[in-house]
Motif scaffolding. Structure first.
Motif, PDB file in Angstrom:
ATOM      1  N   UNK A 250       0.677  -1.283   0.067  1.00 21.72           N
ATOM      2  CA  UNK A 250      -0.060  -0.113   0.036  1.00 21.72           C
ATOM      3  C   UNK A 250       0.844   1.046   0.222  1.00 21.72           C
ATOM      4  N   UNK A 251       2.230   1.424   0.594  1.00 23.70           N
ATOM      5  CA  UNK A 251       3.058   2.450   0.292  1.00 23.70           C
ATOM      6  C   UNK A 251       4.307   1.870   0.477  1.00 23.70           C
ATOM      7  N   UNK A 252       5.151   2.755   0.063  1.00 28.23           N
ATOM      8  CA  UNK A 252       6.763   2.517  -0.280  1.00 28.23           C
ATOM      9  C   UNK A 252       7.455   2.037   0.889  1.00 28.23           C
ATOM     10  N   UNK A 253       7.115   2.694   2.189  1.00 32.02           N
ATOM     11  CA  UNK A 253       7.714   2.292   3.318  1.00 32.02           C
ATOM     12  C   UNK A 253       7.618   0.810   3.505  1.00 32.02           C
ATOM     13  N   UNK A 254       6.577   0.037   3.380  1.00 30.32           N
ATOM     14  CA  UNK A 254       6.299  -1.024   3.689  1.00 30.32           C
ATOM     15  C   UNK A 254       7.071  -2.000   2.745  1.00 30.32           C
ATOM     16  N   UNK A 255       7.015  -1.587   1.473  1.00 30.13           N
ATOM     17  CA  UNK A 255       7.721  -2.254   0.276  1.00 30.13           C
ATOM     18  C   UNK A 255       9.461  -2.205   0.695  1.00 30.13           C
ATOM     19  N   UNK A 256       9.951  -0.915   1.386  1.00 28.39           N
ATOM     20  CA  UNK A 256      11.475  -0.905   1.610  1.00 28.39           C
ATOM     21  C   UNK A 256      11.848  -1.964   2.659  1.00 28.39           C
ATOM     22  N   UNK A 257      10.582  -1.967   3.639  1.00 33.10           N
ATOM     23  CA  UNK A 257      11.054  -2.968   4.821  1.00 33.10           C
ATOM     24  C   UNK A 257      10.787  -4.415   4.125  1.00 33.10           C
ATOM     25  N   UNK A 258      10.069  -4.811   3.354  1.00 38.53           N
ATOM     26  CA  UNK A 258       9.924  -6.064   2.881  1.00 38.53           C
ATOM     27  C   UNK A 258      11.186  -6.442   2.008  1.00 38.53           C
ATOM     28  N   UNK A 259      11.701  -5.627   1.286  1.00 34.32           N
ATOM     29  CA  UNK A 259      12.862  -5.769   0.588  1.00 34.32           C
ATOM     30  C   UNK A 259      14.165  -5.960   1.285  1.00 34.32           C
ATOM     31  N   UNK A 260      14.194  -5.344   2.859  1.00 32.36           N
ATOM     32  CA  UNK A 260      15.401  -5.415   3.395  1.00 32.36           C
ATOM     33  C   UNK A 260      15.403  -6.795   4.094  1.00 32.36           C
ATOM     34  N   UNK A 261      13.815  -6.974   4.545  1.00 38.52           N
ATOM     35  CA  UNK A 261      13.769  -8.385   5.068  1.00 38.52           C
ATOM     36  C   UNK A 261      14.225  -9.634   4.236  1.00 38.52           C
ATOM     37  N   UNK A 262      13.810  -9.629   2.787  1.00 37.33           N
ATOM     38  CA  UNK A 262      14.144 -10.562   1.982  1.00 37.33           C
ATOM     39  C   UNK A 262      15.773 -10.624   1.671  1.00 37.33           C
ATOM     40  N   UNK A 263      16.335  -9.494   1.844  1.00 32.83           N
ATOM     41  CA  UNK A 263      17.730  -9.448   1.759  1.00 32.83           C
ATOM     42  C   UNK A 263      18.337 -10.250   2.986  1.00 32.83           C
ATOM     43  N   UNK A 265      16.930 -12.616   4.680  1.00 33.30           N
ATOM     44  CA  UNK A 265      16.785 -14.079   4.427  1.00 33.30           C
ATOM     45  C   UNK A 265      17.220 -14.655   3.239  1.00 33.30           C
ATOM     46  N   UNK A 266      18.040 -13.781   2.595  1.00 34.00           N
ATOM     47  CA  UNK A 266      18.510 -14.517   1.374  1.00 34.00           C
ATOM     48  C   UNK A 266      17.343 -14.936   0.259  1.00 34.00           C
ATOM     49  N   UNK A 267      16.339 -14.108   0.477  1.00 33.64           N
ATOM     50  CA  UNK A 267      15.140 -14.615  -0.536  1.00 33.64           C
ATOM     51  C   UNK A 267      15.415 -13.540  -1.701  1.00 33.64           C
ATOM     52  N   UNK A 268      15.777 -14.112  -2.927  1.00 33.41           N
ATOM     53  CA  UNK A 268      16.151 -13.282  -4.185  1.00 33.41           C
ATOM     54  C   UNK A 268      14.899 -12.292  -4.730  1.00 33.41           C
ATOM     55  N   UNK A 269      14.936 -11.271  -5.058  1.00 35.65           N
ATOM     56  CA  UNK A 269      13.930 -10.375  -5.678  1.00 35.65           C
ATOM     57  C   UNK A 269      14.443 -10.089  -7.176  1.00 35.65           C
ATOM     58  N   UNK A 270      13.708 -10.403  -8.138  1.00 34.09           N
ATOM     59  CA  UNK A 270      12.426 -10.843  -8.097  1.00 34.09           C
ATOM     60  C   UNK A 270      12.401 -12.340  -8.575  1.00 34.09           C
ATOM     61  N   UNK A 271      13.496 -13.181  -8.281  1.00 36.12           N
ATOM     62  CA  UNK A 271      13.600 -14.314  -8.909  1.00 36.12           C
ATOM     63  C   UNK A 271      12.719 -15.347  -8.117  1.00 36.12           C
ATOM     64  N   UNK A 272      12.603 -15.225  -6.844  1.00 37.50           N
ATOM     65  CA  UNK A 272      11.870 -16.015  -5.872  1.00 37.50           C
ATOM     66  C   UNK A 272      10.578 -15.129  -5.192  1.00 37.50           C
ATOM     67  N   UNK A 273      10.671 -14.087  -5.080  1.00 35.10           N
ATOM     68  CA  UNK A 273       9.724 -13.268  -4.809  1.00 35.10           C
ATOM     69  C   UNK A 273       9.656 -11.753  -5.070  1.00 35.10           C
ATOM     70  N   UNK A 274       8.556 -11.356  -5.980  1.00 34.55           N
ATOM     71  CA  UNK A 274       8.638 -10.043  -6.428  1.00 34.55           C
ATOM     72  C   UNK A 274       7.799  -9.000  -5.581  1.00 34.55           C
ATOM     73  N   UNK A 275       8.228  -7.816  -5.604  1.00 37.28           N
ATOM     74  CA  UNK A 275       7.723  -6.750  -4.817  1.00 37.28           C
ATOM     75  C   UNK A 275       7.234  -5.496  -5.612  1.00 37.28           C
ATOM     76  N   UNK A 276       6.166  -4.865  -5.389  1.00 33.07           N
ATOM     77  CA  UNK A 276       5.675  -3.752  -5.964  1.00 33.07           C
ATOM     78  C   UNK A 276       4.934  -2.934  -4.958  1.00 33.07           C
ATOM     79  N   UNK A 277       4.634  -1.350  -5.482  1.00 32.77           N
ATOM     80  CA  UNK A 277       4.065  -0.582  -4.598  1.00 32.77           C
ATOM     81  C   UNK A 277       3.391   0.465  -4.941  1.00 32.77           C
ATOM     82  N   UNK A 278       2.859   1.345  -4.158  1.00 30.96           N
ATOM     83  CA  UNK A 278       2.165   2.681  -4.486  1.00 30.96           C
ATOM     84  C   UNK A 278       3.333   3.587  -3.813  1.00 30.96           C
TER      85      UNK A 278
END
Length: 349
Positions: A250-263, A265-278
């Motif tokens: 819903x907003x870019x702050x949440x997206x930023x937090x998810x990107x950091x958490x994926x890094x 946990x070594x979850x590759x973006x976007x190969x394993x999980x993709x993220x998009x936002x407003x």
């Protein structure tokens, strides 16, 4: 202001002001009587000299005495901080002062703050949360000042609404990704009781239902936003919907937090999980990976808000009730690297 030493007189005339500023008497008269007929820079110089000399400036004209109040929902201030920086820059340039309170959590907070700040006799009021309590609407109408509701499309604006359609924005963002090949999509946001968030959820669900996809994979944050709470959404998503391909935020702050958490946990973006936002184009382009986003035209919104405020405090009537800007959907590195057919299935469990 020209650096000329002026001998103060008991009675200051328009000619005294005109001589210092370097303009004609008629220009000074227009600036102090019909300011909309004079450029901002010249008017401000004239007002500055007039105040220094003690010449009386009509309150409805003196740009230095224009003060408004801006009441912003706390989550909106976090998500759209860049917008308020633009507003501040534009207002300061024209000598329009304002007091901003970004601690609003609900309708009752908004009403209580408005009661307190209304005693300052503001020239305008800007609000981000809608709809408002009935008591709030009554109070605003009794203040007899222009009310500008911003950020989200409002069903029945008090005076004028300037923002984006949150519903259409999420619909278009979701539709764009479905067209790119995504089908297992979840939506994460802040408090779903907030009007703006409700519209986002509706937009996302409309797109999912249109394509026969599951519209019920939604998560929201408890209470107010924090990066700790937002990053905690990742394990919950993995547990609830392990086949998720894309997380829309819903907003870019949440997206930023998810990107950091994926890094982390070594979850590759976007190969394993993709993220998009407003959110903001500037921030979206400078994250890593760059964030696919519904880029909100924050500068354009700020300019519209400034233009309306400027006209209102000069006594002009509001002609247009609703000004809605379109967000530009941009797919970037966080969700469109290569074709979806080449990306492997989620394997984090």
């Amino acid at each position: 202001m020209a650096e000329k030493k002026v001998n103060r007189k008991k009675s200051v005339t328009l000619a005294d002001i005109a001589k210092i500023v370097g303009v004609g008497n008629m220009t000074v008269s227009r600036a102090l009587r019909t300011p909309d007929k004079v450029s901002d820079s010249v008017r401000q110089k004239i007002e500055s000299v007039a105040r220094e000399l003690g010449y009386p400036i009509p309150v409805h004209v003196d740009s230095a005495k224009k003060m408004g109040i801006i009441l912003i929902h706390s989550m909106d201030y976090f998500a759209y901080h860049e917008l308020f920086l633009w507003i501040k820059k534009l207002f300061n340039k024209s000598g329009i002062d304002f007091l901003i309170d970004s601690s609003i959590m609900n309708g009752h907070d908004e009403y209580n703050k408005l009661i307190l700040l209304s005693m300052m006799n503001p020239s305008f009021v800007i609000l981000s949360s809608a709809p408002h309590l009935g008591d709030t609407v009554s109070l605003l109408k009794s203040m007899n000042v222009p009310v500008i509701e911003i950020l989200s499309e409002t069903p029945d604006p008090i005076d004028i609404n300037i923002g984006i359609s949150q519903q259409n924005t999420l619909y278009n963002l979701t539709e764009k990704h479905i067209g790119y090949g995504y089908s297992d999509i979840c939506f994460v946001c802040e408090d779903q009781n907030n009007w703006k968030i409700k519209q986002q959820v509706i937009g996302w669900q409309r797109a999912m239902i249109t394509h026969g996809l599951n519209p019920n994979q939604t998560l929201d944050l408890p209470d107010s936003f924090s990066y700790g709470k937002a990053s905690g959404l990742i394990p919950e998503i993995l547990l609830r919907w392990p086949m998720t391909q894309l997380v829309l935020c819903g907003n870019i702050q949440i997206a930023n937090a998810l990107i950091c958490e994926c890094f982390r946990r070594s979850i590759k973006i976007p190969e394993v999980l993709s993220i998009a936002s407003v959110g903001s184009q500037d921030l979206a382009q400078n994250l890593y990976p760059s964030l696919s986003c519904a880029d909100i035209p924050l500068k354009e919104l700020a300019e519209e808000i400034y233009s309306v405020v400027k006209r209102c405090i000069r006594g002009h009537l509001i002609e247009q009730k609703i000004i809605i800007k379109d967000s530009l959907i941009k797919l970037r590195g966080s969700s469109c690297s290569g074709k979806r057919d080449n990306l492997r299935q989620n394997d984090w469990i």
